[in-house]
Design an enzyme around this catalytic site. Structure first.
Site, mmCIF file in Angstrom:
data_model
loop_
_atom_site.group_PDB
_atom_site.id
_atom_site.type_symbol
_atom_site.label_atom_id
_atom_site.label_comp_id
_atom_site.label_asym_id
_atom_site.label_seq_id
_atom_site.Cartn_x
_atom_site.Cartn_y
_atom_site.Cartn_z
ATOM 1 C CB ALA A 296 -0.948 -0.007 1.198
ATOM 2 N N GLY B 89 -0.664 4.848 0.364
ATOM 3 C CA GLY B 89 -2.094 4.618 0.228
ATOM 4 C C GLY B 89 -2.820 5.301 -0.900
ATOM 5 C CE LYS C 297 -1.401 1.968 -8.423
ATOM 6 N NZ LYS C 297 -0.201 2.737 -7.988
ATOM 7 C CG ASP D 279 4.256 -0.945 2.521
ATOM 8 O OD1 ASP D 279 3.864 -0.688 1.373
ATOM 9 O OD2 ASP D 279 5.447 -0.996 2.826
ATOM 10 C CG ASP E 24 8.936 -9.440 10.538
ATOM 11 O OD1 ASP E 24 9.831 -8.785 9.977
ATOM 12 O OD2 ASP E 24 9.144 -10.343 11.362
ATOM 13 C CG ASP F 81 1.465 -0.328 -7.060
ATOM 14 O OD1 ASP F 81 2.169 -0.566 -8.056
ATOM 15 O OD2 ASP F 81 1.261 0.819 -6.630
ATOM 16 C CB CYS G 66 5.164 2.584 -11.739
ATOM 17 S SG CYS G 66 6.255 2.528 -10.312
#
Length: 391
Positions: A208, A211, A213, A231, A258, A279, A332
């Site tokens: 995430a 955040g 998205k 995350d 973790d 992502d 990306c």
């Protein structure tokens, strides 16, 4: 500052940026902000001019130069008005010596060129990016926001998206302060749309970060259902809470994982998710319009590590899905190793999974997913695919 002093300031900054890229230090925008925080005498026009000089030099040089002077001389060799400012006056750079050459021009480092997906238009990777916004349906409609943003234009295929010119100060606008809009590239918005999140679903945003998205998914879910943002980096995840509060998306749950033991932390949601978004950490080759010095940081060894990490994340993400659930994998990045090949490898490792077509009026089909590029789609570069778990 005189025009010549601005060139010397740009050279000093480029020296710091080159060293930071080599040693894994802060990004260019952070270094520029620090530089001017220590030099309050520089006015707004000075800061803007120096910043433009710095980024002109960064965008021009595909390979990391040895020095800031070499980077800036590369610009001067193409622009006589810049070369004239190497005049040796007070606070100015020394004149360019006969035979002194600048950094070689190019868009993509030589070693990386054969690894990029074939349809990528390389020259477009370094253009200046506009400011894309996503209207937050939890608080507003596009018509409401358009009244507050006279320069905003719609983006075809994205009913909640608006586009402002590059450099627009959106965070000073009431629409942003009130949580009616979020800054989010069109490509990221298309990825959120590909997730198909609906009210009442259980959705996991597995990488995430801050955040962006996650908030788009929250709006698609109309604040109803379970949305988990996970995350492994505490500082990134901590940035989501104030953003979610401003956006009115207070139903979001956060989970700090973790690293290397993520499956243990995710065990309570195993087999329950309708949608999982991965992502994944990536080379960022699709975001060079915003971070052109990232080209100077990427190495073959780092790319190898990223590809291995992406595969690892996909493997512990898969068990989270309920039967018929959908895993959306996105990066990306514009290398086939991180996109098309990564998806093919996942499908070969996991029996019972299939790739689904993505019904969006954007991008180009590339392997089992969609490829977005700045040249073709006007967004940052992304690769993403919808992978469905069998019943």
């Amino acid at each position: 500052m005189t025009p010549s002093a601005r060139i010397q300031a740009a050279i000093d900054l480029l020296d710091a940026i080159i060293a930071s890229a080599r040693d894994g230090g802060p990004a260019a925008d952070t270094l520029i902000a620090r530089y001017f925080k220590e030099r309050r005498y520089a006015g707004s026009r000075d800061r803007r001019a120096v910043r433009d000089h710095v980024y002109d030099a960064i965008r021009r040089a595909a390979e990391r130069p040895e020095t800031g002077r070499e980077a800036m001389i590369g610009v001067a060799q193409e622009r006589p008005e810049i070369a004239a400012l190497f005049d040796g006056s007070v606070h100015a750079p020394l004149p360019i010596e006969p035979g002194e050459t600048g950094a070689e021009a190019g868009a993509v480092p030589g070693w990386l060129q054969p690894l990029l997906a074939a349809p990528v238009e390389q020259d477009a990777l370094l253009g200046r990016a506009p400011v894309d916004l996503r209207v937050n349906r939890l608080k507003a409609t596009p018509a409401d926001v358009a009244l507050l943003l006279a320069d905003a234009a719609p983006i075809a295929g994205l009913p909640d998206a608006l586009r402002l010119p590059e450099g627009s100060p959106i965070e000073q606008n009431e629409a942003w302060k009130a949580g009616r809009v979020e800054v989010q590239d069109a490509g990221s918005q298309w990825i959120a749309a590909a997730c198909g999140a609906q009210p009442g679903m259980t959705v996991v945003d597995l990488c995430a970060g801050a955040g962006g998205k996650t908030l788009a998914l929250a709006a698609a879910m109309a604040g109803q259902g379970r949305l988990l943002a996970a995350d492994t980096i505490r500082s990134r995840l901590a940035r989501l809470e104030p953003r979610a509060e401003r956006a009115g998306a207070t139903f979001i749950e956060t989970l700090l994982l973790d690293q290397a033991h993520e499956a243990r932390g995710l065990a309570p949601v195993q087999g329950q998710a309708d949608v999982v978004l991965v992502d994944a950490p990536c080379s960022g080759t699709g975001t060079w319009r915003r971070n052109p010095e990232a080209r100077w940081r990427l190495t073959q060894a780092r790319l190898d590590r990223l590809v291995a990490e992406q595969a690892r994340i996909l493997d512990f993400a898969a068990p989270l899905l309920a039967p018929d659930g959908v895993l959306v994998y996105a990066t990306c990045a514009l290398t086939d190793r991180e996109g098309r090949d990564q998806v093919d490898a996942f499908l070969s490792r996991h029996a019972g999974w299939t790739a689904e077509p993505i019904d969006l009026s954007v991008g180009r089909r590339h392997g089992e997913g969609l490829l977005l590029t700045p040249g073709h789609d006007g967004s940052d570069g992304f690769y993403f695919a919808r992978l469905k778990r069998g019943a």
